[in-house]
Design a protein around this motif. Structure first.
Motif, short mmCIF file in Angstrom:
data_model
loop_
_atom_site.label_atom_id
_atom_site.label_comp_id
_atom_site.label_asym_id
_atom_site.label_seq_id
_atom_site.Cartn_x
_atom_site.Cartn_y
_atom_site.Cartn_z
N MET A 95 -7.40 -3.32 20.54
CA MET A 95 -6.01 -3.03 20.93
C MET A 95 -5.74 -1.53 21.03
SD MET A 95 -3.85 -5.89 18.79
CE MET A 95 -2.31 -5.49 19.66
N LEU A 96 -6.71 -0.73 20.52
CA LEU A 96 -6.53 0.72 20.55
C LEU A 96 -6.85 1.27 21.93
CD1 LEU A 96 -8.27 1.81 17.23
CD2 LEU A 96 -5.83 1.99 17.74
N ARG A 97 -6.19 2.35 22.28
CA ARG A 97 -6.57 3.10 23.46
C ARG A 97 -7.97 3.66 23.25
NH1 ARG A 97 -2.25 4.80 26.89
NH2 ARG A 97 -0.46 4.60 25.54
N PRO A 98 -8.77 3.76 24.30
CA PRO A 98 -10.10 4.37 24.13
C PRO A 98 -9.95 5.77 23.55
CG PRO A 98 -9.85 3.46 26.34
CD PRO A 98 -8.50 3.38 25.68
N ALA A 99 -10.88 6.17 22.68
CA ALA A 99 -10.82 7.49 22.05
C ALA A 99 -10.74 8.57 23.12
CB ALA A 99 -12.05 7.71 21.17
N GLY A 100 -9.94 9.58 22.86
CA GLY A 100 -9.82 10.68 23.80
C GLY A 100 -8.66 10.51 24.75
N LEU B 36 5.78 9.05 13.23
CA LEU B 36 4.78 8.01 12.93
C LEU B 36 4.82 6.90 13.98
CD1 LEU B 36 5.10 7.78 9.03
CD2 LEU B 36 3.35 8.94 10.38
N VAL B 37 6.02 6.55 14.42
CA VAL B 37 6.13 5.53 15.47
C VAL B 37 5.48 6.04 16.75
CG1 VAL B 37 7.78 4.39 17.00
CG2 VAL B 37 8.15 4.36 14.53
N GLU B 38 5.73 7.30 17.08
CA GLU B 38 5.13 7.86 18.30
C GLU B 38 3.60 7.90 18.20
OE1 GLU B 38 7.32 11.47 18.95
OE2 GLU B 38 9.04 10.35 19.74
N GLU B 39 3.11 8.23 17.02
CA GLU B 39 1.65 8.22 16.82
C GLU B 39 1.08 6.82 17.06
OE1 GLU B 39 1.25 11.66 13.36
OE2 GLU B 39 0.33 9.69 13.03
N MET B 40 1.76 5.82 16.51
CA MET B 40 1.28 4.44 16.69
C MET B 40 1.36 4.04 18.16
SD MET B 40 2.51 2.21 13.36
CE MET B 40 4.15 2.85 13.09
N ASN B 41 2.46 4.37 18.80
CA ASN B 41 2.60 4.00 20.21
C ASN B 41 1.56 4.68 21.09
OD1 ASN B 41 4.62 2.15 19.87
ND2 ASN B 41 6.29 3.52 20.50
N THR B 50 9.53 -0.54 20.58
CA THR B 50 10.37 -0.04 21.67
C THR B 50 11.73 0.30 21.07
OG1 THR B 50 11.04 -2.30 22.19
CG2 THR B 50 9.28 -1.37 23.52
N SER B 51 12.35 1.31 21.62
CA SER B 51 13.63 1.72 21.03
C SER B 51 14.61 2.14 22.11
CB SER B 51 13.41 2.88 20.06
OG SER B 51 12.83 3.96 20.76
N THR B 52 15.87 2.00 21.79
CA THR B 52 16.93 2.49 22.66
C THR B 52 17.75 3.45 21.82
OG1 THR B 52 18.30 0.63 21.99
CG2 THR B 52 17.07 0.38 24.03
N ARG B 53 18.04 4.60 22.38
CA ARG B 53 18.87 5.56 21.65
C ARG B 53 20.32 5.36 22.09
NH1 ARG B 53 15.54 10.68 19.90
NH2 ARG B 53 13.48 10.12 20.62
N GLY B 54 21.22 5.54 21.16
CA GLY B 54 22.65 5.46 21.47
C GLY B 54 23.06 4.06 21.87
N GLY B 55 24.05 3.93 22.71
CA GLY B 55 24.57 2.62 23.10
C GLY B 55 25.59 2.13 22.09
N THR B 64 7.30 -4.85 19.09
CA THR B 64 6.85 -5.64 20.25
C THR B 64 5.89 -6.74 19.82
OG1 THR B 64 4.92 -4.26 20.61
CG2 THR B 64 6.96 -3.57 21.72
N GLU B 65 5.52 -7.58 20.78
CA GLU B 65 4.54 -8.62 20.50
C GLU B 65 3.20 -7.98 20.07
OE1 GLU B 65 2.99 -12.20 23.20
OE2 GLU B 65 5.13 -11.75 23.44
N ALA B 66 2.85 -6.90 20.74
CA ALA B 66 1.62 -6.18 20.35
C ALA B 66 1.76 -5.65 18.92
CB ALA B 66 1.35 -5.03 21.31
N GLY B 67 2.94 -5.15 18.59
CA GLY B 67 3.19 -4.63 17.25
C GLY B 67 3.06 -5.72 16.20
N GLU B 68 3.56 -6.90 16.52
CA GLU B 68 3.44 -8.04 15.60
C GLU B 68 1.96 -8.39 15.39
OE1 GLU B 68 5.68 -9.51 13.87
OE2 GLU B 68 7.58 -9.03 14.87
N ALA B 69 1.21 -8.36 16.47
CA ALA B 69 -0.23 -8.69 16.38
C ALA B 69 -0.94 -7.64 15.52
CB ALA B 69 -0.84 -8.76 17.78
N VAL B 70 -0.61 -6.38 15.73
CA VAL B 70 -1.21 -5.30 14.95
C VAL B 70 -0.92 -5.50 13.45
CG1 VAL B 70 -0.97 -2.83 14.40
CG2 VAL B 70 -1.31 -3.56 16.78
N LEU B 71 0.31 -5.80 13.15
CA LEU B 71 0.73 -5.99 11.77
C LEU B 71 0.00 -7.17 11.14
CD1 LEU B 71 2.67 -4.58 9.88
CD2 LEU B 71 4.49 -6.08 10.68
N ARG B 72 -0.10 -8.26 11.88
CA ARG B 72 -0.77 -9.47 11.39
C ARG B 72 -2.26 -9.18 11.13
NH1 ARG B 72 1.24 -12.43 15.28
NH2 ARG B 72 -0.63 -12.26 16.53
N LEU B 73 -2.89 -8.49 12.08
CA LEU B 73 -4.31 -8.16 11.93
C LEU B 73 -4.52 -7.19 10.77
CD1 LEU B 73 -5.30 -7.85 15.69
CD2 LEU B 73 -6.25 -9.49 14.06
#
Lengths: 104, 104
Positions: A95-100, B36-41, B50-55, B64-73
């Motif tokens: 699920m990770l982006r390729p390194a680099g 930290l969120v940006e690093e993960m993304n 995913t996030s929305t600012r303001g509103g 996200t679904e990918a985030g759920e999968a990452v957390l589960r794994l």
């Protein structure tokens, strides 16, 4: 208490007989290498590294019997953990982006 | 890519629907939680938050679904690793100074 960095430092101190040489091999300042050794020695009941400053050979460091045991156990933990979670780790890695590409 | 801190942040974002609330629960600054969120993304192929600012609701965040999968794994990896290395981890822990005595 112990992660990959400290474990590697410990192994390199054992191999080189020197805290500063071990740190240098890892691109670490003398000060940082000493700090990490002091952290480990404080964390464990028995010191993992003993050192002498100065003297004929310019001082040296030795990994103690307790330090050897810590290193052996740490490596066993990492190995068993990697084996046991190999499937999930592979899925996560896929699920990770390729390194680099992370900075793209 | 992911350690206990980021995994906990992800779980708390899922529970609170807010990056800043999740970070606050962990005693983290707003800036650090976002970083930290940006690093993960960036690390994963698909965004984990995913996030929305303001509103109307002041913005919000969603795992996200990918985030759920990452957390589960991630949780499966930790669980399997802890099980597989339980004996060695217990031995290592027995070599540690009791908590609180490290600074003595």
């Amino acid at each position: 208490m112990l992660g990959p960095g400290k474990a590697e430092l410990l192994a390199r101190i054992r191999d080189t007989g020197s805290i500063s040489a071990a740190g240098r091999q890892m691109g670490m300042s003398y000060k940082r290498a000493w700090m990490l050794v002091e952290e480990m020695n404080r964390a464990f009941r028995a010191p993992v590294v003993t050192s002498t400053r100065g003297g004929a050979g310019g001082g040296g460091a030795e990994v103690t019997e307790a330090g050897e045991a810590v290193l052996r156990l740490y490596r066993a933990v990492v190995e068993r953990a990697a084996e046991a979670a190999a499937v999930e780790l592979a899925e996560l890695e896929a699920m990770l982006r390729p390194a680099g590409a992370a900075g793209a």
